[in-house]
Write an enzyme that holds these catalytic residues in place. Sequence first.
Site, PDB file in Angstrom:
ATOM      1  N   SER A  78       0.658  -1.261   0.039  1.00 18.64           N
ATOM      2  CA  SER A  78      -0.038   0.087  -0.013  1.00 18.64           C
ATOM      3  C   SER A  78       0.773   1.184   0.061  1.00 18.64           C
ATOM      4  CB  SER A  78      -0.826   0.071   1.311  1.00 18.64           C
ATOM      5  OG  SER A  78       0.101   0.250   2.269  1.00 18.64           O
ATOM      6  N   ASP A 117      -1.482  -1.664  -4.126  1.00 17.16           N
ATOM      7  CA  ASP A 117      -2.817  -1.631  -3.402  1.00 17.16           C
ATOM      8  C   ASP A 117      -3.217  -0.280  -3.117  1.00 17.16           C
ATOM      9  OD1 ASP A 117      -4.906  -2.986  -2.289  1.00 17.16           O
ATOM     10  OD2 ASP A 117      -4.118  -2.874  -0.238  1.00 17.16           O
ATOM     11  N   HIS A 162     -13.133  -2.545   5.138  1.00 13.42           N
ATOM     12  CA  HIS A 162     -11.632  -2.865   5.618  1.00 13.42           C
ATOM     13  C   HIS A 162     -11.642  -2.668   7.136  1.00 13.42           C
ATOM     14  CE1 HIS A 162     -10.583  -0.821   1.395  1.00 13.42           C
ATOM     15  NE2 HIS A 162     -10.006  -2.086   1.355  1.00 13.42           N
ATOM     16  N   SER A 165     -10.516  -9.861   5.492  1.00 13.60           N
ATOM     17  CA  SER A 165     -10.095 -10.521   6.616  1.00 13.60           C
ATOM     18  C   SER A 165     -11.041 -11.117   7.621  1.00 13.60           C
ATOM     19  CB  SER A 165      -9.426  -9.478   7.575  1.00 13.60           C
ATOM     20  OG  SER A 165      -7.989  -9.339   6.965  1.00 13.60           O
ATOM     21  N   ASN A 214      -8.198  -9.903  -0.482  1.00 13.45           N
ATOM     22  CA  ASN A 214      -7.274  -9.126  -0.062  1.00 13.45           C
ATOM     23  C   ASN A 214      -7.335  -9.339   1.466  1.00 13.45           C
ATOM     24  OD1 ASN A 214      -6.792  -8.139  -2.956  1.00 13.45           O
ATOM     25  ND2 ASN A 214      -7.171  -5.782  -2.117  1.00 13.45           N
ATOM     26  N   ARG A 269      -2.195  -8.429  10.757  1.00 14.32           N
ATOM     27  CA  ARG A 269      -1.815  -7.419  11.868  1.00 14.32           C
ATOM     28  C   ARG A 269      -2.448  -7.827  13.277  1.00 14.32           C
ATOM     29  NH1 ARG A 269      -3.135  -1.501   9.406  1.00 14.32           N
ATOM     30  NH2 ARG A 269      -2.409  -1.843   7.433  1.00 14.32           N
TER      31      ARG A 269
HETATM   32  P1  13P Z   1      -8.827  -6.200   5.331  1.00 16.63           P
HETATM   33  O1  13P Z   1      -8.758  -4.939   6.197  1.00 16.63           O
HETATM   34  O2  13P Z   1     -10.134  -7.006   5.685  1.00 16.63           O
HETATM   35  O3  13P Z   1      -7.586  -6.969   5.835  1.00 16.63           O
HETATM   36  O4  13P Z   1      -8.795  -5.776   3.905  1.00 16.63           O
HETATM   37  C1  13P Z   1      -7.403  -5.610   3.342  1.00 16.63           C
HETATM   38  C2  13P Z   1      -7.991  -4.820   2.027  1.00 16.63           C
HETATM   39  O5  13P Z   1      -8.766  -4.880   1.418  1.00 16.63           O
HETATM   40  C3  13P Z   1      -6.434  -4.373   1.336  1.00 16.63           C
HETATM   41  O6  13P Z   1      -6.597  -3.702   0.207  1.00 16.63           O
HETATM   42  O1  G3H Z   2      -6.933  -1.719   2.375  1.00 12.47           O
HETATM   43  C1  G3H Z   2      -5.977  -1.183   2.788  1.00 12.47           C
HETATM   44  C2  G3H Z   2      -4.831  -1.995   3.526  1.00 12.47           C
HETATM   45  O2  G3H Z   2      -5.435  -2.481   4.428  1.00 12.47           O
HETATM   46  C3  G3H Z   2      -3.803  -1.155   3.594  1.00 12.47           C
HETATM   47  O3  G3H Z   2      -3.608  -0.577   4.746  1.00 12.47           O
HETATM   48  O4  G3H Z   2      -2.956   1.965   3.947  1.00 12.47           O
HETATM   49  O5  G3H Z   2      -2.865   0.867   6.574  1.00 12.47           O
HETATM   50  O6  G3H Z   2      -1.369  -0.104   4.891  1.00 12.47           O
HETATM   51  P1  G3H Z   2      -2.536   0.745   5.059  1.00 12.47           P
HETATM   52 ZN    ZN Z   3      -8.738  -2.668   0.251  1.00 11.77          ZN
END
Ligand code: 13P
Ligand code: G3H
Ligand code: ZN
Length: 310
Positions: A42, A75, A173, A207, A248, A254
């Site tokens: 990301s 991402d 998310h 997740s 994803n 985490r």
């Molecule tokens: P989660 O927060 O459910 O792990 O989703 C991650 C995600 O969509 C990253 O693009």
């Molecule tokens: O969908 C987002 C991912 O979980 C990435 O999270 O931007 O905190 O790295 P982050």
């Molecule tokens: Zn995402």
Amino acid sequence: MIVTTAQLFKIAYRKYAVGAYNINNMEQALGLFQAPFIIQLSKGARKYANARVLEAIIRAVESEYPEAIFAVHLDHGDEQTCYDCIDSGFYSSVMIDAAHEPFAENVATARRVVERAHARGLSVESELGMLGGVEEDIKVDEKHAMLTDPDEAKAFVEQSGCDSLAVAIGTSHGAYKFSGSQGLHFDRITAIQAALPGFPLVMHGSSSVPQSEVERINAAGGALNPNAKGVDDNQFARAAKLGVTKVNIDTDGRLVWTRVHREFFRDHPEGFDFRTPGKEYVKAYAEFIVDKSRKLGSAGTLDQVRAAVS
Ligand code: 13P
Ligand code: G3H
Ligand code: ZN
């Protein structure tokens, strides 16, 4: 071996889903290398660990695990970050995240990224629809307005030229996705797939937020909401058969980190060598990936994927 995301999609489509794991550090990179997978970086990860350092970690771990087959994906990219990743020569694919823009702008932004990416052999994931918690007390009409519309999805793909589409099918998310009996909207996945036969769909916010992890974290001093709830990973296989080809996962990885470290320092309050829980996390993260691969249906497919890509 780094392969293109398109190659993995072609093999997996409607048979199983490829896990796309967000990683931020060496421990996660070391724990990953078990089945075909996608590494996702990301913008936050690229900033936290430095994009070049992350790239070097991945290259180094790859040389330690020459049997591994994976793709590297940006991402939730903005337009400029997509271009940076396309130009870097390291990525297999990018996601342009412009779903917050009106339809026409979302299409136009995706179209520009697709042109630059395709010229360099990368594929592009776009997003359409509003990902986010669909609460149970929202009226049916409102609930469905937040999900990706199948006709719009078809028009979006035709006009943007994107290679895969992140769709809003009820997930969000983070650790708090559902309350009560909510889950994936299989009727909507089916309708989108019918409008886009042969086209790979992407599920964000996948997740599972296992209850056992939440309980162990809280028993070791954490204060997570005990109602935290995620996607039932026993539903991955059914979604995969309907065209959900990339799943994803970030939050669950985490949670494993938080559980391992909280329990370690609770049990060893005198401890300060982070390498001991760090090693334990690599092992626990590797076990977590094996379990997810089984649920996604990608476990045991490495030889078949190797034969198809070489
Ligand atoms: P989660 O927060 O459910 O792990 O989703 C991650 C995600 O969509 C990253 O693009
Ligand atoms: O969908 C987002 C991912 O979980 C990435 O999270 O931007 O905190 O790295 P982050
Ligand atoms: Zn995402």
